[in-house]
Structures are given as structure tokens and as C-alpha cells.
Scaffold this active site. Structure first.
Site, PDB file in Angstrom:
ATOM      1  N   LYS A  69       0.805  -1.232   0.000  1.00  0.00           N
ATOM      2  CA  LYS A  69       0.000   0.000   0.000  1.00  0.00           C
ATOM      3  C   LYS A  69       0.840   1.285   0.000  1.00  0.00           C
ATOM      4  CE  LYS A  69      -4.358  -1.476   1.992  1.00  0.00           C
ATOM      5  NZ  LYS A  69      -5.313  -1.196   3.069  1.00  0.00           N
ATOM      6  N   ASP A 106     -10.187   3.217   2.133  1.00  0.00           N
ATOM      7  CA  ASP A 106     -10.433   2.498   3.392  1.00  0.00           C
ATOM      8  C   ASP A 106     -11.251   3.337   4.376  1.00  0.00           C
ATOM      9  OD1 ASP A 106      -9.175   0.118   2.704  1.00  0.00           O
ATOM     10  OD2 ASP A 106      -7.214   0.791   3.413  1.00  0.00           O
TER      11      ASP A 106
END
Ligand code: ATR
Length: 277
Positions: A69, A106
Site C-alpha cells: 500500500k 479504506d
């Protein structure tokens, strides 16, 4: 030349456990859209090469997960403000001129789940108590602060990580000691577990939750089991609970819509599908 069928996927390592392919296949089928979404296990040293090659094979974009990420954000030609603020990316969209835009959905997924499952909930309802200061906490803090949370009370086993987050996100974030749940929960409106405690195979969440009250909302990012010991304890004390499955579902929505041109819905049917073994 025939029009290419759009492709997307998830890059991680390991990635075999990911349920994202099942979710995107469901959305494609339920909207009768052409496309494929596949899991791709990629080593860290190969990430840049893979991301350069995917658009040449017809990929519109890809999700990235652990451990890629941060590297995915670093390699982007463009990044959304939320990806920059969170310091990590999970949703990449390839650009016509080359390279990709990095986004992080997210925090959005966390937020949209709470809104769907606790309709009258607002981030501005009152202080938010947060357990954990890892990558998930970063995304959640960003979403909560953007949505007007007046104060975040942050507790982490490793206090220094919580201090780092407080320094990054500003004075609305107050750091408390791990276990200092009395003052953290006093008058809180929302209580969030972002640690892996309580996940199947991980240690239990064993902090004192005696300060939880009716009227508070408790939510967990762990969704295996769906009703974690943290949520059970909250429920016993009269708090409303929201499980973490929806965060996984909602974080996938922006990428799906962007890559496949769809209108992804988070429905009870999708929840059932994702809970099946
Ligand atoms: P994620 O990206 O999912 O947030 P992470 O960055 O590894 O994953 O963060 C995991 C979180 O769970 C951290 O807050 C971690 O606390 P530390 O920063 O002290 O490691 C927390 N965590 C994991 N195991 C824990 C345990 N046994 N007790 C308390 N906290 C734990």
C-alpha cells in the site's frame, strides 16, 4: 479492433485469502457488465514492473493490499488528497497518458458502512475513542476528522505510534495510554477497534469496556468473527454495534465504479455471499 473487456484485480502477498474477487464478480454479474477481477500475488521488488505492464494488458485499475500500500502510493503520478493524508493507497486507476492515480478508499469504506448500518450516526455526534494506531487507524482518523469528529481519543499498545498519528492529524487527536479506557470512553459517542485483537487466531480484546453506555456506537474493523468479543461486550452494555464486514464491501465501491463503469451496491445479498465459506 474490438473493444477490450475491462480488467481489474487485487495485488497483494499473500492474496489467496482475499474476498475482493468474489465481490467484484458479484457486482459485474448483477449489473450485467463485461469485465474480470483477479487476485495477483506479487513480490515487492516486482510491483513497479507489474504496475507498468497491467494497463498494456487491458487493466483499467487495480486494488493493492498488504504489503504494497505504501509503495503503490510512492509510485503514483497522481494521488488523491486522502491517499496522501493516509500515506498509503489501496485503489489505483491507470491514466491514459501512462502511470496511475492512487486513491485510498479504506476510510471512506469505514465511514459509509457506519452511515449505512447506523443511519442517524454522525461523526460530529461527540468524541470518538479509537483503539489501535496502524494503517487502518490512519484511514479511519482521516475520514472521521474530515466528517467533523470533534475529538479523537487514541490508544495504542505502542504509544509512540499513536503520538505519530496525533502529530500528523493535529490537535483534535488526543493520545491516551493503552488501557486508559475510563477517560477514553467517558462521554464518547463512537468507539472503534482498529486493532487485530479479537480476530480469529489472534489474542482476545481484553481491555475494560465498563464505560460503554447505551447511546454509544461501537464498531470493529475485524469481521472474522462477524460479532467480535469487543462488539459482544459493547452490546451487553447497551451500545449499538456495527460489524466490520461493510467496511470491506464499501471500500471496493469507488474502484468498481471507476474501472467497470458500474454502480456497485452494498446489499444484504452481497453480505451473505461474502460470509459464505
Ligand atoms: P493495520 O494496517 O490493519 O492497522 P497494523 O499497522 O499492523 O495493521 O496495526 C495493527 C494494530 O493492532 C496496531 O495498532 C497494533 O498495535 P502496535 O502498534 O502496538 O503493534 C495492534 N495490535 C496488534 N496486536 C496487538 C496486541 N496483541 N495487543 C494490542 N494491540 C495489538
Amino acid at each position: 479492433m474490438s473493444k477490450r473487456i475491462p480488467l481489474a484485480g487485487v495485488i497483494g502477498n499473500p492474496v489467496g485469502h482475499s474476498k475482493s474477487p468474489r465481490m467484484h464478480a458479484h457486482w459485474l454479474a448483477s449489473q450485467d457488465l463485461p469485465g474480470h477481477y483477479i487476485p495477483m500475488e506479487v513480490e515487492a521488488e516486482d510491483l513497479a514492473d507489474v504496475l507498468a505492464a497491467l494497463p498494456r494488458m487491458g487493466f483499467a485499475g487495480t486494488n493493492v493490499t498488504i504489503p504494497h500500500k505504501e509503495a503503490a502510493l510512492a509510485g503514483a503520478v497522481r494521488a488523491t488528497p486522502r491517499a496522501r493524508a493516509i500515506g498509503a493507497a489501496n485503489t489505483l486507476t491507470f491514466l491514459p497518458g501512462g502511470g496511475y492515480e492512487a486513491d485510498n478508499t479504506d476510510g471512506y469504506g469505514f465511514f459509509a458502512n457506519l452511515q449505512q448500518r447506523a443511519g442517524d450516526w454522525r461523526a460530529s455526534d461527540g468524541p470518538v475513542a479509537v483503539f489501535g494506531a496502524g494503517g487502518a487507524a490512519r484511514a479511519i482518523l482521516h475520514a472521521m476528522l474530515e466528517a467533523g469528529a470533534p475529538e479523537i481519543r487514541l490508544m495504542n499498545r505502542t504509544r509512540a505510534r499513536a503520538e505519530t498519528l496525533a502529530a500528523a492529524f493535529g490537535p483534535r487527536v488526543k493520545v491516551l495510554d493503552w488501557g486508559d479506557t475510563g477517560p477514553a470512553l467517558d462521554g464518547a459517542a463512537t468507539v472503534v477497534n482498529t486493532t487485530s485483537l479479537g480476530m480469529a487466531g489472534q489474542p482476545a480484546f481484553d481491555l475494560d469496556l465498563g464505560g460503554l453506555r447505551p447511546g454509544m456506537i461501537a464498531t470493529d474493523i475485524v469481521y472474522i468473527p462477524l460479532e467480535t468479543p469487543f462488539l459482544q461486550a459493547a452490546s451487553r452494555r447497551g451500545a449499538r454495534i456495527v460489524d466490520g464486514l461493510g467496511m470491506l464491501l464499501w471500500q471496493g465501491v469507488p474502484g468498481f465504479n471507476r474501472w467497470f463503469g458500474g454502480d456497485a451496491q452494498v446489499t444484504p445479498e452481497l453480505r451473505e455471499l461474502m460470509l459464505a465459506p
